[in-house]
Design an enzyme around this catalytic site. Structure first.
Site, short mmCIF file in Angstrom:
data_model
loop_
_atom_site.label_atom_id
_atom_site.label_comp_id
_atom_site.label_asym_id
_atom_site.label_seq_id
_atom_site.Cartn_x
_atom_site.Cartn_y
_atom_site.Cartn_z
N ARG A 5 40.78 37.47 34.63
CA ARG A 5 41.40 37.94 35.88
C ARG A 5 40.29 38.45 36.76
O ARG A 5 39.46 39.25 36.31
CB ARG A 5 42.42 39.04 35.61
CG ARG A 5 42.87 39.72 36.89
CD ARG A 5 44.10 40.56 36.72
NE ARG A 5 45.29 39.75 36.55
CZ ARG A 5 46.53 40.22 36.64
NH1 ARG A 5 46.74 41.50 36.88
NH2 ARG A 5 47.56 39.42 36.48
N HIS A 28 48.06 32.10 39.54
CA HIS A 28 48.38 32.86 38.34
C HIS A 28 49.28 31.96 37.49
O HIS A 28 50.47 32.19 37.36
CB HIS A 28 49.11 34.15 38.76
CG HIS A 28 49.26 35.19 37.69
ND1 HIS A 28 48.94 34.96 36.36
CD2 HIS A 28 49.70 36.47 37.77
CE1 HIS A 28 49.19 36.08 35.68
NE2 HIS A 28 49.64 37.00 36.50
N ARG A 69 50.84 44.17 32.19
CA ARG A 69 51.61 43.13 31.51
C ARG A 69 50.76 41.94 31.05
O ARG A 69 50.79 41.53 29.90
CB ARG A 69 52.70 42.57 32.42
CG ARG A 69 53.97 43.35 32.43
CD ARG A 69 54.69 43.12 33.75
NE ARG A 69 53.96 43.82 34.79
CZ ARG A 69 54.22 45.07 35.13
NH1 ARG A 69 55.21 45.70 34.58
NH2 ARG A 69 53.50 45.69 36.03
N THR A 70 50.02 41.35 32.00
CA THR A 70 49.30 40.11 31.69
C THR A 70 48.29 40.34 30.58
O THR A 70 48.18 39.55 29.64
CB THR A 70 48.60 39.58 32.96
OG1 THR A 70 49.59 39.46 34.00
CG2 THR A 70 47.96 38.25 32.72
N LYS A 84 26.99 47.74 36.56
CA LYS A 84 25.56 47.82 36.89
C LYS A 84 25.13 46.63 37.72
O LYS A 84 23.95 46.41 37.95
CB LYS A 84 24.73 47.88 35.60
CG LYS A 84 25.03 49.07 34.72
CD LYS A 84 24.16 49.01 33.46
CE LYS A 84 24.63 50.02 32.43
NZ LYS A 84 24.15 49.69 31.10
C1 NCD Z 1 51.17 39.97 39.55
C2 NCD Z 1 49.69 39.79 39.72
O1 NCD Z 1 48.89 40.57 39.22
O2 NCD Z 1 49.36 38.82 40.36
N1 NCD Z 1 51.53 40.75 38.46
C3 NCD Z 1 51.55 40.20 37.23
O3 NCD Z 1 50.66 39.51 36.79
N2 NCD Z 1 52.65 40.41 36.48
C4 NCD Z 1 51.86 40.33 40.79
C5 NCD Z 1 51.48 41.58 41.50
O4 NCD Z 1 50.43 42.18 41.28
O5 NCD Z 1 52.27 41.98 42.36
#
Ligand code: NCD
Length: 302
Positions: free
Chosen positions: A104, A132, A54-55, A82
């Protein structure tokens, strides 16, 4: 505002401005041609060291709808495998002229380090168990559009709070925006020192009748180094949201989940797919909210 690293950096006025801009962006997403020229000629790099569905696609869609050039960089198959350090990767991005880097990373604080090394804006798309911020903003947006306000609402966050960057960012932002937050889960998964302003409870059934919003969290098995509860069945029995528990909630209360869901564990399909659930809306709103963030950081204003 240069970077978006933590919801702690957002005061109520700035957070509300992001939500208001996101509302305008949502009207663009509803058009047949979903594009604005705002970020034409700017480069946004998506730097993902951890899995994401999703993100990642949401940030990509957001940048593209603002006409930015988007480069997707996944740690798998890159020189990171590497052993290239984050710092060297940052210099590569810098050399490519990235105006914004969406990162991320499994290490808490990685986006903050990156912000010291690049001249562009850094957006935290999830760092370890830390924060987040865009998820918290899209959750706030979803609450505001469903409930008409955030101030004065009681938001109950349920489950694996310990490993949840979503919970941490939400607690900070919801506080700033005037909501009351209660954390619920097994004692092993709910830190009591997270934030002085939150309440902690262990009995979900007792809290549900007073909730306006119930936010379910995924049980993050991949981050668990210990056994935090006796069995999945026992966890669901005490902390899973099923139809019976949904009926204990006030009629106006909504159910949220950031995804990905463990269907049958923290939430049953009956609840996840019910009209009281905002799970699909959260994904849709994520694009508008990320457009708003990119716009604010790169497009000018402030
Ligand atoms: C979350 C995350 O990756 O922190 N998911 C997201 O970004 N929609 C929550 C999760 O992984 O449970």
């Amino acid at each position: 505002m240069k970077h978006l690293l933590s919801t702690a950096d957002l005061d109520a006025a700035t957070a509300t401005e992001i939500l208001d801009i996101a509302t305008e962006m949502a009207s663009v997403s509803g058009r047949e041609i979903k594009k604005l020229p705002t970020l034409r000629g700017r480069t946004v790099v998506n730097l993902f060291y951890e899995d994401s569905t999703r993100t990642r696609i949401s940030f990509e869609a957001a940048a593209k709808r603002l006409s930015a050039d988007v480069i997707n960089f996944s740690a798998k198959g890159s020189s990171v495998e590497k052993g290239e350090s984050l710092k060297d990767t940052a210099w590569t991005l810098q050399a490519m002229g990235a105006d914004a880097v969406v990162i991320r990373h499994p290490a808490s604080g990685a986006p903050h380090r990156l912000a010291d090394w690049v001249t562009g804006s850094v957006l935290n798309a999830g760092d370890g168990t830390h924060e987040h911020p865009t998820q918290a903003l899209l959750d706030a947006y979803t609450i505001r559009s469903r409930m008409g306000r955030i101030d004065g609402l009681h938001v109950v966050i349920v489950g694996d709070v310990l490993h949840s960057r979503v919970a941490r960012s939400n607690v900070l932002l919801l506080n700033t925006l005037g909501a009351k937050v209660t954390l619920v889960g097994p004692p092993t998964l709910v830190p009591t020192d997270l934030n002085a302003s939150v309440q902690v409870a262990y009995d979900l059934d007792a809290v549900l009748p007073q909730a306006d919003v119930v936010m379910m969290l995924r049980v993050q098995k991949e981050r668990m180094t210990d056994s935090y509860f006796p069995s999945a069945r026992e966890y669901s029995r005490r902390y899973g949201l099923d139809g019976a528990r949904l009926r204990r909630m006030p009629a106006h209360a909504i159910v949220m989940h950031p995804g990905p869901m463990n269907r049958g564990m923290e939430i049953t399909p009956e609840v996840a797919d019910s009209p009281r659930s905002t799970i699909v809306e959260q994904v849709t709103n994520g694009v508008s909210v990320r457009m708003a963030c990119l716009y604010l950081l790169l497009g000018g204003a402030r």
